[in-house]
Structure formats: structure tokens, C-alpha cells
Scaffold this active site. Sequence first.
Site, mmCIF file in Angstrom:
data_model
loop_
_atom_site.group_PDB
_atom_site.id
_atom_site.type_symbol
_atom_site.label_atom_id
_atom_site.label_comp_id
_atom_site.label_asym_id
_atom_site.label_seq_id
_atom_site.Cartn_x
_atom_site.Cartn_y
_atom_site.Cartn_z
ATOM 1 N N GLU A 197 0.794 -1.225 0.000
ATOM 2 C CA GLU A 197 0.000 0.000 0.000
ATOM 3 C C GLU A 197 0.831 1.282 0.000
ATOM 4 O O GLU A 197 0.570 2.181 -0.803
ATOM 5 C CB GLU A 197 -0.991 -0.004 1.170
ATOM 6 C CG GLU A 197 -2.126 -1.013 1.041
ATOM 7 C CD GLU A 197 -1.750 -2.430 1.460
ATOM 8 O OE1 GLU A 197 -0.616 -2.621 1.926
ATOM 9 O OE2 GLU A 197 -2.587 -3.341 1.324
ATOM 10 N N HIS A 218 -10.850 -4.513 10.020
ATOM 11 C CA HIS A 218 -11.528 -4.419 8.720
ATOM 12 C C HIS A 218 -12.898 -3.748 8.843
ATOM 13 O O HIS A 218 -13.788 -4.021 8.055
ATOM 14 C CB HIS A 218 -11.716 -5.809 8.104
ATOM 15 C CG HIS A 218 -10.495 -6.361 7.437
ATOM 16 N ND1 HIS A 218 -9.392 -6.775 8.139
ATOM 17 C CD2 HIS A 218 -10.194 -6.561 6.129
ATOM 18 C CE1 HIS A 218 -8.476 -7.215 7.290
ATOM 19 N NE2 HIS A 218 -8.929 -7.095 6.067
HETATM 20 C C1 TPP Z 1 -2.187 -4.533 4.462
HETATM 21 C C2 TPP Z 1 -3.230 -5.385 3.855
HETATM 22 N N1 TPP Z 1 -3.459 -5.287 2.536
HETATM 23 C C3 TPP Z 1 -4.395 -6.043 1.946
HETATM 24 C C4 TPP Z 1 -5.130 -6.924 2.681
HETATM 25 C C5 TPP Z 1 -6.205 -7.786 2.025
HETATM 26 N N2 TPP Z 1 -5.731 -9.157 1.964
HETATM 27 C C6 TPP Z 1 -6.039 -10.050 2.919
HETATM 28 S S1 TPP Z 1 -5.292 -11.505 2.690
HETATM 29 C C7 TPP Z 1 -4.546 -10.978 1.282
HETATM 30 C C8 TPP Z 1 -3.661 -11.900 0.515
HETATM 31 C C9 TPP Z 1 -2.515 -12.353 1.326
HETATM 32 O O1 TPP Z 1 -1.742 -13.230 0.581
HETATM 33 P P1 TPP Z 1 -0.608 -14.068 1.265
HETATM 34 O O2 TPP Z 1 0.236 -13.194 2.111
HETATM 35 O O3 TPP Z 1 0.071 -14.838 0.198
HETATM 36 O O4 TPP Z 1 -1.387 -15.043 2.262
HETATM 37 P P2 TPP Z 1 -2.411 -16.208 1.910
HETATM 38 O O5 TPP Z 1 -3.773 -15.616 1.917
HETATM 39 O O6 TPP Z 1 -2.036 -16.769 0.602
HETATM 40 O O7 TPP Z 1 -2.239 -17.189 3.022
HETATM 41 C C10 TPP Z 1 -4.893 -9.658 1.010
HETATM 42 C C11 TPP Z 1 -4.441 -8.900 -0.158
HETATM 43 C C12 TPP Z 1 -4.888 -6.983 4.070
HETATM 44 N N3 TPP Z 1 -5.602 -7.758 4.872
HETATM 45 N N4 TPP Z 1 -3.927 -6.221 4.618
#
Ligand code: TPP
Lengths: 329, 331
Positions: free
Chosen positions: B60, B129
Amino acid sequence: MNTAKARTNSEDYLRMYRQMVRIRSFEDNANQLYLSAKMPGLTHMYSGEEAVAVGICEALRVTDKITSTHRGHGHCVAKGAEFRQMFCELLGKEEGYCRGKGGSMHIADQANGNLGANAIVGGSMGIATGAALSAKRLGRDDVTVCFFGDGATAQGLMYEVMNMAALWKLPVIYACENNLYGEYTKVEETAAGSITARAEAFGIEAFTVDGQDVLAVNDLTQKLVARARKGEGPFFVELMTYRYHGHHVGDINREYYRSKEEEADWKANRDPITNFGKWLATEGIATDAELEAIRAEVKADAAAAVDYALAAKYPDTSEVGMHVYAANG
Amino acid sequence: MRDITLSKAVNEAIAEEMRRDPTIFLIGEDVAEAGTPFKVLSGLVEEFGPERIIDTPIAEPGFMGIAVGAAMTGSRPIVDLMFGDFLFLVMDQLCNQAAKTHYMSGGKLNVPLVLRTNLGATRRSAAQHSQSLHALVAHIPGLKVAMPSSAYEAKGLMKTAIRDNNPVVIFEDKLMYNDKSPVPEGEYLIPFGQANIKREGTDITLIGTSSMVQVAERAAELLAAEGISAEVIDPRTIVPLDEETILRSVRKTSRAIVIDEGHQSYGITGEIASRIMEKAFYHLDGPVIRMGAMDVPVPFSPALEDVTVPTPEGVAENARRLMRGEMFHAA
Ligand SMILES: Cc1ncc(C[n+]2csc(CCOP(=O)(O)OP(=O)(O)O)c2C)c(N)n1
Ligand SMILES: [Mg+2]
């Protein structure tokens, strides 16, 4: 897998098996609670990644710390949490680990060294590194494991804290669960270059391991934890794994970013529980019937915990203002 | 007029503006094929391509900073911040950089960017959230802040935001994405700083922002059934704030309640209430009442979450007490 140790460690192996089954069972029930509209909000399933959490947490002591993610149920179970309080938390009940204030994305279980799941991607990297600094300053030989996803490697915080952890030789292990996707996007589209090279740039030793092989994960973690206790940390581990469900339970139609064939292939050929079960049987550590008995027992435990949580009471509304500030003195 | 969802209204506004002005691009996480988790942007990447609908890593502060730099050099970026809660990650780029550049450069540099994000609790999404953080950015000079209360506002305010030469933050209520309301077929813009009188009344003024406009309207219906005539005002933008419309109403009704989903302390409700007290004091028959979200992190449990936000019944009850001339919070 290493046969020589098989017999002496059979108790450990069976516990690992049981813990993986417990995670799978927890998630199956959580998914069902969502589908039957009994669970408020959404949740992120850990199914498919069990060997990562269990392989790592089985190498830790109760006083060692972990930080977890939005996909955190697996870490929580693996670090010793009980089904009842977990389901109660998922349903927002008073007896939940956080008295219903946290929910699925914020379960914390301090008694077992779980500093909490985090709904901010990468949000726990500072916390984990700080826990390691604290252990070092206070002269404890506890190690902290920071769980995070491949997607979280895009967060700048990671680079700031890895730099400090390396400079100060902190007892922290950064455990990157590379499940190939962050939300609805493939890791190749979000991470340039090599993931382990990011840590290596700070002089941090980095490893890649098959995250579907609980013994491989456990062996590596045992070694790294022992070294971290002696002040040889930090370390970085990339664990190659896969999530079986969508990004969250509501992510049902996902063929636009991930094919059904790919999902079927991982489930059929690389399932951490099935494969470890086969190995246990081949090595003569447990019979198929014994493994089946473990699965049945866990399933019954989970079902009972769900029933308990469904019947449990919500916190009284007077609790809404409690815990904003900690008491002094 | 046809009825469309708030989500569709935002999508249309962005598409129309992007067709008009090739310097506009949109940047954020899972904005292209996925069309955001709320599916607000579905179809845009098909029309405008991945060069203008740009998917980013989960970084971000990085893409916020990139948008600021692009805005200073001839582009008009729309930044998509998936949850309002992630504002805390982009605060430096938004508040130290974007907000101050025009001023610090003596008016020589502009930062024409839109940050679209959301607010609103009661989605069972817990403390990270569910926040409504518009007061935070409204506090920073140099940023404009829009808070659409329906599909109509969402479209008209978005188009104005995109054409503004300043950084504008738009907060959509994530519970309202599927709410339908009438939106004209033809083009229209809603100017900033122009409040909307949603309902006329003579006894009490209810000022609500975003989804709290609906709460105020429902309270007004409850009150009407009891013979109390409430006027409902939607400021539509809190920076700039249409003080005149609010003051004119309060001078007429002599009573006011301000309703907003941000935390009550140090929030929007306090700001609007004190402007009324400063500028319409002698017209008032009672204290101006603030109704914000409780000063607690948003709890997960439905049993707790539901009591943290203002409700129509709560607003109506405060209105009755004001009408009866009761003092609030007196010992
Ligand atoms: C700072 C932030 N940006 C965006 C999100 C929205 N979001 C939640 S999970 C996620 C994907 C995370 O991917 P990863 O780190 O690979 O974990 P996975 O879900 O694959 O276990 C996103 C973009 C968030 N929760 N926090
Ligand atoms: Mg991932």
C-alpha cells in the site's frame, strides 16, 4: 524421509499426524459453519497447508512465540490451542479465546505462546521481531516464528525488520508460506526475483523446503531453532505449499485465477496428511486402522466442540467497553 | 432514471471519466481480473486494459507513493485502497506528501489524485476491517473528503473527485455496495461543499454522513409518526463542509443531532456540533448532540458489534429527549 529415526520417534510422529488431522478437521467444520450460515463473517481456510504449521510448531516449546496471519487457525491449533475455545471465538461467544472480540482473524492464545493472528497482511512482522528482541534482552532462549504468506513479502515492513533482526542477531525465524497465491493473484505477478534472496541480501540464511512434507519441515525447523537459541539467528524459510479452498470461504468461483485441475492435482498427489499417513504405515509406525482411529477420534472431538460452541452464550453487551485499556497497578 | 447499485454507480463514474481523459489510471490490489473483493470494478480491465487498470503487489505505501509521483507529473491516478483500515499504512504518502505538496511548493505542484476506500462496521469483520477513519484524513489540510450516501452521490461525487486538482479521499460504505437507488442515465456531477436536504422538517435537524443518512431518515420516519418533524441533511463532503445549509436548518429548527460512524471522540460529529454552537448558539433550544460509533475497537461478536453503531431508534430517542428539553449527560 529419514527411516533411521522412525522407531524412536514414533510418538512424535503420531502427534504430528494427529495435529495435522486436527487442523483439517477444524477447518472442515469451520467451512461447514460458514456454509450453513451459523458463523458470522468470513474465514480463511488453512486446509492443505497443515504440514507447515505442524512441522514448525512441533519443533517449538510452549514458551517459544509465534505470530500468525488471517489464515491462522492452523498455526493456532499447532501451537496447542483447544477446539472449544477456538470454535467459541469463531462464533463470537464469551468462552472464545478473545471473549468474542477477535473472531477468526484475531485468535490469540498467549498461554501457548501464540501472540495472535493478524488481519493486516505483514502486520505481525514487527511484532515477531520485537518478541525476539525481548527474549534476547531478557536473557531468555525463546525463539519466535513469524508466519506470513508469499503476498506479505511485498510489504515494506518486512525489509525494515529483517535488516534490524540481522544487525542484532535476533532469535526469529521468518516462515514464508508460499501457497502460490495472494488473494486472487499468482505469486509470479506480485513477487519479482527470488523470495529467499530477499533475506539473503541482509545476510540472513534462507532455505526453501517442501511445505507438504511434515518431516522435512520439522527437521529443518529443529535445526534452525537450536541455532537460533544459541544466538545464530535470524533465519528465513520459504515453505512451498497450497491452500485447498478459495482465498476465503466465500471465494467459490475461482477458475478465473486458478484451475480446477491444479487444485485436484495438489489434493490427489501432494496432500500432507495422506502422504504422511502412507509413510507411517509403510514404516510400520501405525497401521491404517490406527490412523483411521485417530481421524475418527478427532472428528468426534471437533463435532462435540462445535456443538458446545453453538450452544454457548454470547458475551453480555456490557463487555463491549471492557479491555479498551489495560488496568494499571 | 433507473435504479442501480452503489457499486455500479462507482464503476460507471470511473469508466466514463477514463473514456474522457486518457491521463486517468487506476491502481490497487486485485483491481483488474478480480475487480476488487467487492467486485466494484468488474469489467474495467476488459475495457481499459492492464496498463490503465493496474494490479499491484500487497504494497500500500508503495502504490500510494507511486500515485502521488504520477499525479505530480501529468497523470490523474485513482488509488484503490481495499479497506479503509489500510489508511494507516499509507498515511505518510497521503498526509505528509500528497496533502502538502501544493502548499509547500508555493502552488507550483498539483497532486490530482483520488483515493477510493471504504468504511463501516457490522460486517462481522472485526477490528482491523471495520473502521470508519474519515476523521483522520479530514483533519489534514490539503485533503478533500467525500462521503457518498447512495448510488446517486457515489457517482456524482466520484466524477467531481476525479476532475479535482487536489488529493480527494472518497469513503464508500461497504454495506451499501448492493443498495440500489435512482441514478440518471445522463452525465451529472455533484459539486463539493454542497449539502443535500434529504427531508424537510421544522422541529429538529438530523445531520448524517454516509450510511448514517439512512439511519437519520429512518429516525425521521419514527419521529414523524409521533408528530415530530425532523429535517435530514447529508453534507456529502465533509471537507469542504457546507456550513451554510446546516446553519440555516438549525436556525429554523433550534435543535440538532449529528450522526456519523467514526468514533465519537475527536470525530466529525464533534466538529460539526461545535461549528453549530459557535455560529448558531442563540438559535439553539438545547445542546447539539453527537452520535458516533462507540470509542472501542470494533468487536467481532455480533452481540457486541451491533451496540457500537448509531441506530434509528437511538437517534429517535435522543431527538425525543431534546424535544422534551431534557439535558443530556447531566448528573
Ligand atoms: C495490508 C493489507 N493489505 C491487503 C489486505 C487484504 N488481503 C487479505 S489476505 C490478502 C492476501 C494475502 O496473501 P498471502 O500473504 O500470500 O497469504 P495467503 O492468503 O495466501 O495465506 C490480502 C491482499 C490486508 N488484509 N492487509
Ligand atoms: Mg499466499
